[in-house]
Motif scaffolding. Structure first.
Motif, PDB file in Angstrom:
ATOM      1  N   ILE A 353       0.834  -1.196   0.000  1.00 25.48           N
ATOM      2  CA  ILE A 353       0.000   0.000   0.000  1.00 25.48           C
ATOM      3  C   ILE A 353       0.870   1.248   0.000  1.00 25.48           C
ATOM      4  CG2 ILE A 353      -1.868   1.222   1.174  1.00 25.48           C
ATOM      5  CD1 ILE A 353      -2.537  -1.460   2.539  1.00 25.48           C
ATOM      6  N   GLY A 354       0.691   2.080  -1.013  1.00 23.90           N
ATOM      7  CA  GLY A 354       1.364   3.360  -1.061  1.00 23.90           C
ATOM      8  C   GLY A 354       0.352   4.458  -0.806  1.00 23.90           C
ATOM      9  N   THR A 355       0.263   5.382  -1.757  1.00 24.55           N
ATOM     10  CA  THR A 355      -0.718   6.462  -1.682  1.00 24.55           C
ATOM     11  C   THR A 355      -1.842   6.129  -2.642  1.00 24.55           C
ATOM     12  OG1 THR A 355       1.020   8.057  -1.173  1.00 24.55           O
ATOM     13  CG2 THR A 355      -1.115   8.942  -1.898  1.00 24.55           C
ATOM     14  N   PHE A 356      -2.963   5.655  -2.113  1.00 23.00           N
ATOM     15  CA  PHE A 356      -4.078   5.260  -2.975  1.00 23.00           C
ATOM     16  C   PHE A 356      -4.709   6.497  -3.611  1.00 23.00           C
ATOM     17  CE2 PHE A 356      -8.604   4.650  -3.738  1.00 23.00           C
ATOM     18  CZ  PHE A 356      -8.588   3.525  -4.546  1.00 23.00           C
ATOM     19  N   ASP A 357      -4.832   6.458  -4.934  1.00 28.92           N
ATOM     20  CA  ASP A 357      -5.492   7.551  -5.668  1.00 28.92           C
ATOM     21  C   ASP A 357      -6.050   6.961  -6.954  1.00 28.92           C
ATOM     22  OD1 ASP A 357      -6.358   9.790  -7.054  1.00 28.92           O
ATOM     23  OD2 ASP A 357      -4.542  10.974  -6.658  1.00 28.92           O
ATOM     24  N   HIS A 358      -7.370   6.800  -7.004  1.00 31.09           N
ATOM     25  CA  HIS A 358      -8.002   6.158  -8.153  1.00 31.09           C
ATOM     26  C   HIS A 358      -8.016   7.047  -9.388  1.00 31.09           C
ATOM     27  CE1 HIS A 358     -11.471   3.529  -9.797  1.00 31.09           C
ATOM     28  NE2 HIS A 358     -10.352   2.840  -9.819  1.00 31.09           N
ATOM     29  N   ASP A 362      -1.592   4.951  -9.518  1.00 31.48           N
ATOM     30  CA  ASP A 362      -0.933   5.115  -8.224  1.00 31.48           C
ATOM     31  C   ASP A 362       0.117   4.022  -7.961  1.00 31.48           C
ATOM     32  OD1 ASP A 362      -2.245   2.829  -7.395  1.00 31.48           O
ATOM     33  OD2 ASP A 362      -3.594   3.848  -5.986  1.00 31.48           O
ATOM     34  N   ASP A 363       0.700   4.060  -6.739  1.00 30.71           N
ATOM     35  CA  ASP A 363       1.775   3.116  -6.410  1.00 30.71           C
ATOM     36  C   ASP A 363       1.299   1.969  -5.524  1.00 30.71           C
ATOM     37  OD1 ASP A 363       1.287   4.612  -4.156  1.00 30.71           O
ATOM     38  OD2 ASP A 363       3.385   5.079  -3.722  1.00 30.71           O
ATOM     39  N   CYS A 364      -0.017   1.782  -5.406  1.00 28.25           N
ATOM     40  CA  CYS A 364      -0.545   0.640  -4.660  1.00 28.25           C
ATOM     41  C   CYS A 364      -0.532  -0.586  -5.569  1.00 28.25           C
ATOM     42  CB  CYS A 364      -1.958   0.933  -4.172  1.00 28.25           C
ATOM     43  SG  CYS A 364      -2.058   2.300  -2.984  1.00 28.25           S
ATOM     44  N   HIS A 375      -1.968  -1.485 -10.056  1.00 27.22           N
ATOM     45  CA  HIS A 375      -2.339  -0.227  -9.406  1.00 27.22           C
ATOM     46  C   HIS A 375      -3.583  -0.458  -8.554  1.00 27.22           C
ATOM     47  CE1 HIS A 375       0.459   1.854 -12.074  1.00 27.22           C
ATOM     48  NE2 HIS A 375      -0.104   1.222 -13.085  1.00 27.22           N
ATOM     49  N   TRP A 376      -3.812   0.443  -7.610  1.00 30.45           N
ATOM     50  CA  TRP A 376      -5.028   0.477  -6.782  1.00 30.45           C
ATOM     51  C   TRP A 376      -5.225  -0.822  -5.976  1.00 30.45           C
ATOM     52  CZ3 TRP A 376      -6.307   1.202 -12.290  1.00 30.45           C
ATOM     53  CH2 TRP A 376      -5.974   2.485 -12.728  1.00 30.45           C
ATOM     54  N   ARG A 378      -5.425  -2.650  -2.793  1.00 31.10           N
ATOM     55  CA  ARG A 378      -5.599  -2.518  -1.347  1.00 31.10           C
ATOM     56  C   ARG A 378      -6.241  -3.794  -0.822  1.00 31.10           C
ATOM     57  NH1 ARG A 378      -8.525   3.027   0.204  1.00 31.10           N
ATOM     58  NH2 ARG A 378     -10.083   2.288  -1.305  1.00 31.10           N
TER      59      ARG A 378
END
Length: 472
Positions: A353-358, A362-364, A375-376, A378
């Protein structure tokens, strides 16, 4: 005699009819559906993908030709005619003023579609409003419209030139003709044949749902194939998305699409994942999930999310199956409980988990997991949990008639003098496989107007030639 006969009633057909009428030709449009179901698949659309070099009213920033082309190249895997694709792309930059003159209004994208704010112009009131606007304009311009008039066959000369169309109500002659009556996606027997039997002994085409009109049976496409027209495309390829398994057989439209895929995971009936749910932005990837699902056992899959995803996607018409625990969810959807829980827990453990941004890539992401989620990613760990059963929802097929920049139907490489095609019946020239949001309307609008222009020109030339013969 009619100058231009347009066969079809959706966006491409209406663009052809309006353009031909503007060019001075008399036009009759034949729509197979009754008035209340007019418009083909266009009634279910929302937007048009548009090239633009700077901000334009509802479109922000810029979306230049080369980026549009690269987006198309990526989803088609290079199975596209670059010349015709670029023709469509350039046309998309200048068509909206013409559309407005015929009553089409545009609006900024709403929540849930903001990824498209730079690339796609949304119709105020959706595709139904666009179709209604075009029909109003057509009537005002004097286009004759005949509903419930499917065409069974065409009368052609030895060179592939149009003479007449045959309907249940009689024979209709015209100096030229535009075909814009869709693919064969509503013909379930043809879908079964196109997809064949898989290694599990299943016939995948039998489990498809049709997102759009029931009237696109491919009658004239098959007729022209049997009469030597040049064909392009793979019959198993098409615009096919994952839709709610509870959707109606026909005309489910946009509200049956399941848009939470990138916010969770997707498993098949064996409760295992089979593709990267976060590969790219949803508008660039939503159209691959129908085909992916069609390749799974039983042609069914399950989109799984938890409470964290609620409110982040366009909700479908049917609510998801809800449960307070993962084992309970597995039982409710009929999947093996132990395997389902193991799949989710393995995925959860792999999430980084990084910085979630839909709204961005992002880096998730996951690590040491196959398939990866890029990406995304979680963990699915916050109840309640939700599942949406999905099936392949076919929008339109890509098998079609081969054309050049004039939109003429071709026979052994030779273009017909007065038979033209637009929309889904020729989209396979640009879309060999894959899809990106709004490009079908771009193709239909561009080639509808090209076909209408060429048909009017051919008709008026034939009219003048006939007048000269009579005078002689």
């Amino acid at each position: 005699m009619i100058d231009v006969l347009v066969i079809g009633g959706g966006n491409a057909a209406l663009c052809a009819a309006l353009t031909a009428r503007e060019a001075g030709a008399s036009v009759t449009l034949l729509e197979a559906a009754p008035r209340e179901w007019r418009g083909g698949n266009s009634q279910h659309t929302r937007n048009l993908r548009c090239m633009h070099d700077e901000p334009q009213d509802v479109l922000v920033d810029a979306y230049p030709e080369e980026e549009f082309w690269q987006d198309l190249l990526k989803v088609t895997g290079g199975i596209t005619d670059e010349h015709l694709a670029r023709l469509v792309i350039r046309h998309s930059s200048s068509c909206r003023d013409w559309m407005r003159r015929h009553g089409v209004n545009f609006q900024p994208p709403l929540s849930g579609t903001l990824h498209l704010s730079r690339t796609n112009a949304f119709f105020m009131g959706g595709g139904k409003a666009l179709v209604n606007a075009y029909y109003r304009s057509a009537r005002q311009l004097g286009v004759e419209i005949r509903y419930e008039t499917p065409v069974d066959s065409l009368e052609l000369d030895d060179n592939g030139n149009f003479i007449a169309a045959h309907t249940s109500s009689g024979r209709i002659e015209a100096r030229s003709c535009v075909l814009a009556c869709g693919g064969f996606e509503s013909n379930r027997e043809w879908l079964r044949e196109a997809w064949g039997q898989n290694e599990r002994g299943e016939w995948p085409g039998e489990n498809f749902l049709i997102r759009g009109t029931r009237f696109n049976q491919g009658v004239l496409l098959k007729f022209l194939m049997q009469h030597g027209a040049d064909i392009i495309g793979d019959p198993s390829q098409g615009h096919c998305v994952a839709i709610d398994a509870r959707a109606p057989l026909y005309d489910g439209g946009i509200c049956t699409r399941i848009d939470c895929v990138s916010l969770g995971i997707v498993v098949n009936r064996d409760a295992v994942r089979f593709y990267d749910e976060g590969e790219d932005f949803w508008p660039k990837r939503y159209a691959i999930w129908g085909r992916l699902t069609a390749l799974q056992p039983g042609q069914i899959a399950y989109s799984i999310i938890d409470a964290k995803a609620i409110g982040r996607f366009m909700p479908p018409v049917f609510p998801g199956i809800q449960a307070d625990t993962l084992p309970e969810l597995a039982r409710k959807i009929g999947l093996d409980e132990a395997q389902f829980v193991q799949t989710v827990e393995t995925y959860n453990a792999a999430c980084r988990i990084g910085t979630f941004d839909h709204t961005v890539l992002d880096d998730c992401h996951t690590e040491n997991l196959q398939p990866a989620k890029t990406h995304w990613a979680r963990p699915i760990d916050t109840g309640p949990f939700y599942a949406f059963a999905v099936r392949p929802g076919i929008t339109f097929t890509y098998l079609g008639l081969k054309v050049d920049e004039t939109a003429a139907v071709r026979f052994n490489g030779r273009p017909s003098e007065n038979l033209f095609v637009a929309g889904e019946m020729m989209a396979g020239n640009v879309l060999g496989k894959g899809y990106t949001a709004g490009v079908g309307m771009s193709i239909g609008t561009a080639f509808g107007r090209i076909a209408g222009t060429q048909a009017a020109k051919a008709a008026l030339q034939r009219h003048q030639t006939g007048a000269l013969h009579e005078a002689a």
